[in-house]
Write a protein that holds these residues in place. Structure first.
Motif, PDB file in Angstrom:
ATOM      1  N   ARG A  83       6.295  -3.273  -8.611  1.00 60.03           N
ATOM      2  CA  ARG A  83       6.778  -3.484  -9.977  1.00 60.03           C
ATOM      3  C   ARG A  83       6.215  -2.414 -10.912  1.00 60.03           C
ATOM      4  N   PHE A  84       4.957  -2.042 -10.699  1.00 62.38           N
ATOM      5  CA  PHE A  84       4.351  -0.969 -11.487  1.00 62.38           C
ATOM      6  C   PHE A  84       5.043   0.368 -11.199  1.00 62.38           C
ATOM      7  N   SER A  85       5.395   0.600  -9.930  1.00 61.73           N
ATOM      8  CA  SER A  85       6.090   1.841  -9.568  1.00 61.73           C
ATOM      9  C   SER A  85       7.447   1.916 -10.250  1.00 61.73           C
ATOM     10  N   ALA A 142       0.817  -1.215   0.000  1.00 66.20           N
ATOM     11  CA  ALA A 142       0.000   0.000   0.000  1.00 66.20           C
ATOM     12  C   ALA A 142       0.853   1.269   0.000  1.00 66.20           C
ATOM     13  N   LEU A 143       2.163   1.116  -0.121  1.00 63.36           N
ATOM     14  CA  LEU A 143       3.039   2.288  -0.146  1.00 63.36           C
ATOM     15  C   LEU A 143       2.691   3.166  -1.348  1.00 63.36           C
ATOM     16  N   PRO A 144       2.405   4.448  -1.128  1.00 66.07           N
ATOM     17  CA  PRO A 144       2.046   5.331  -2.253  1.00 66.07           C
ATOM     18  C   PRO A 144       3.125   5.339  -3.327  1.00 66.07           C
ATOM     19  N   SER A 145       2.700   5.501  -4.559  1.00 66.62           N
ATOM     20  CA  SER A 145       3.625   5.451  -5.682  1.00 66.62           C
ATOM     21  C   SER A 145       4.694   6.529  -5.581  1.00 66.62           C
ATOM     22  N   GLU A 146       4.341   7.714  -5.035  1.00 67.95           N
ATOM     23  CA  GLU A 146       5.318   8.791  -4.910  1.00 67.95           C
ATOM     24  C   GLU A 146       6.449   8.398  -3.964  1.00 67.95           C
ATOM     25  N   LEU A 147       6.088   7.752  -2.832  1.00 72.05           N
ATOM     26  CA  LEU A 147       7.115   7.326  -1.881  1.00 72.05           C
ATOM     27  C   LEU A 147       7.952   6.187  -2.459  1.00 72.05           C
TER      28      LEU A 147
END
Length: 290
Positions: A78-80, A48-53
């Motif tokens: 992997r998407f990040s 659940a870690l935000p993509s920005e982080l």
């Protein structure tokens, strides 16, 4: 009498009147609600870690292997990895002719650069590489290709710094101006830190002296500290505007290096000993020293 009896029932006997009973019931309800909440609450997953982080974490992973491990954690990570544009990964492959190659990018292109002729690699400074060439040092960033020129290794003098160390031993000028500071030799670099756009700090050897030296990019002279006259400098780091140094006594010193407003030269405005290591006591025993 009825009122008196009612009042007496609240305060007499074992003290468990209607008011206290209601309070106990309310407390029990809150405890049960908390227990049920803890039983039904599930902790958040790392996925659940935000993509920005996640992108900020990735930018701090220069190794290709670490980035692959990051992307293998879960689908979201992997998407990040695919979503963010990252700098070319380390490590670089070095060849005898001075050419460095990086691993191929997603589009198949390779990052590469070649050292200047006769340049000798010294040490690494974060994302920068330190080279010496004809007695001159320079920092080069292989990613941005930016090059910063440092003073010659044979050009140095004492830096303007306070004689007294707060909570510590003094820096005595006589020790540095004597035979300990050998002006007829050259500096040998042990570690270099690019603290800011205006400050480069280094751990240097000058003959038997191991101390800290400072310079500004493009300047012509290294500014040598007197700290090495009392004990060799072991390591250093720069954090939130302060240079932190550990000496051979395991003391931690905080050094404030600033640009003088009058002449724009570097000067040390404050030296403070933050940690005083316990003294090492030697005892003579049979067959040796403990």
């Amino acid at each position: 009498m009825a009122a008196g009896d009612e009042a007496g029932s609240d305060s007499g006997g074992d003290g468990a009147g209607p008011g206290q009973a209601a309070l106990q019931e309310t407390t029990q309800d809150l405890q049960m609600s908390f227990v049920r909440m803890m039983q039904t609450h599930s902790p958040q997953s790392w996925s659940a870690l935000p993509s920005e982080l996640a992108g900020m974490v990735l930018c701090r992973l220069p190794s290709h292997v670490d980035r692959v491990r990051f992307a293998a954690v879960c689908h979201h990570w992997r998407f990040s990895r695919q979503e963010h544009s990252l700098p070319p990964p380390l490590p670089w492959l070095a060849f005898p002719d001075g050419t460095f190659f990086g691993l191929p990018r997603g589009d198949g292109a390779k990052e590469s650069f070649k050292l200047p002729v006769s340049a000798n690699y010294c040490i690494t400074c974060g994302d920068w590489l330190v080279f010496s060439q004809n007695d001159t040092c320079f920092l080069m960033n292989p990613f941005s290709k930016i090059t910063l020129t440092l003073p010659k290794l044979s050009s140095f003098c004492l830096v303007d710094e306070p004689v007294g160390i707060i909570n510590g031993r003094d820096v005595v000028d006589e020790d540095m101006s004597g035979p300990l500071l050998q002006m007829d030799t050259a500096i040998s670099l042990r570690k270099v830190i690019r603290c800011s756009g205006l400050l480069i700090a280094a751990i240097v050897d000058i003959g038997p002296l191991c101390t800290v030296a400072y310079c500004q990019p493009g300047s012509t002279t290294w500014l040598v500290s007197g700290l090495g006259s009392k004990g060799s400098v072991i390591d250093m780091m720069f954090y939130e505007g302060m240079l932190y140094v550990i000496d051979e006594f395991n003391d931690l010193l905080a050094i404030n290096v600033r640009q003088d407003n009058d002449n724009c030269k570097l000067r040390v405005s404050r030296i403070e000993r933050l940690l005083d290591a316990a003294p090492c006591v030697f005892n003579l025993i049979h067959g040796g020293i403990s």
